[in-house]
Design a protein around this motif. Structure first.
Motif, PDB file in Angstrom:
ATOM      1  N   ILE A   1       0.831  -1.199   0.000  1.00  0.00           N
ATOM      2  CA  ILE A   1       0.000   0.000   0.000  1.00  0.00           C
ATOM      3  C   ILE A   1       0.869   1.254   0.000  1.00  0.00           C
ATOM      4  O   ILE A   1       0.576   2.228  -0.701  1.00  0.00           O
ATOM      5  N   ALA A   2       1.973   1.240   0.739  1.00  0.00           N
ATOM      6  CA  ALA A   2       2.883   2.393   0.758  1.00  0.00           C
ATOM      7  C   ALA A   2       3.477   2.642  -0.623  1.00  0.00           C
ATOM      8  O   ALA A   2       3.603   3.794  -1.061  1.00  0.00           O
ATOM      9  N   THR A   3       3.844   1.594  -1.327  1.00  0.00           N
ATOM     10  CA  THR A   3       4.382   1.732  -2.680  1.00  0.00           C
ATOM     11  C   THR A   3       3.334   2.312  -3.620  1.00  0.00           C
ATOM     12  O   THR A   3       3.628   3.193  -4.437  1.00  0.00           O
ATOM     13  N   LYS A   4       2.100   1.852  -3.489  1.00  0.00           N
ATOM     14  CA  LYS A   4       1.033   2.369  -4.348  1.00  0.00           C
ATOM     15  C   LYS A   4       0.712   3.829  -4.017  1.00  0.00           C
ATOM     16  O   LYS A   4       0.397   4.616  -4.910  1.00  0.00           O
ATOM     17  N   ILE A   5       0.815   4.199  -2.748  1.00  0.00           N
ATOM     18  CA  ILE A   5       0.604   5.597  -2.370  1.00  0.00           C
ATOM     19  C   ILE A   5       1.692   6.478  -2.981  1.00  0.00           C
ATOM     20  O   ILE A   5       1.413   7.571  -3.487  1.00  0.00           O
ATOM     21  N   TYR A   6       2.935   6.009  -2.974  1.00  0.00           N
ATOM     22  CA  TYR A   6       4.024   6.770  -3.593  1.00  0.00           C
ATOM     23  C   TYR A   6       3.773   6.944  -5.095  1.00  0.00           C
ATOM     24  O   TYR A   6       3.955   8.041  -5.634  1.00  0.00           O
ATOM     25  N   ASN A   7       3.332   5.881  -5.759  1.00  0.00           N
ATOM     26  CA  ASN A   7       3.031   5.987  -7.193  1.00  0.00           C
ATOM     27  C   ASN A   7       1.880   6.963  -7.444  1.00  0.00           C
ATOM     28  O   ASN A   7       1.901   7.715  -8.420  1.00  0.00           O
TER      29      ASN A   7
END
Length: 123
Positions: free
Chosen positions: A60-66
């Protein structure tokens, strides 16, 4: 004897019948911390999550960064992040100071692919 057996059979059918409605529960625990730190041309971006579920927090953190890179995030808005295991709805707060950007994501609910939904409730 047949009536007793038949009534027992009917009662077990109702007892073990799965309902089609998703199960909704609350949780009051979660993981808080910095999940993702990245450098880009504008400086450094730190993604922090609060009340996160341990198994999906990195994804989820990676998707938030994207989403941040694609300018799909606004501060103090409710956002839904679609993950592989679960969809997470939460509030996003973006803070900037010089070349440092901090994105805080507060989990409010987690909808798992199995149909189970968890809602964060503070004690």
């Amino acid at each position: 004897m047949k009536k007793v057996f038949f009534s027992f059979l009917v009662m077990t059918c109702f007892a073990f019948n799965k309902s089609e409605e998703p199960k909704v529960t609350t949780y009051s625990y979660g993981h808080n911390g910095m999940e993702y730190v990245a450098r880009n041309k504008n400086g450094m971006v730190i993604i922090s999550t609060y009340n996160a579920k341990m198994t999906i927090r990195q994804e989820i953190a990676t998707k938030i960064y994207n989403m941040y890179l694609n300018h799909n995030l606004e501060s103090d808005k409710v956002v839904t992040v679609f993950g592989d295991e679960a969809d997470v709805t939460g509030r996003c707060v973006i803070r900037k100071k010089e070349n440092l950007t901090v994105v805080d994501f507060y989990y409010e609910s987690v909808s798992w692919c199995s149909g189970h939904k968890e809602i964060y409730k503070k004690n």
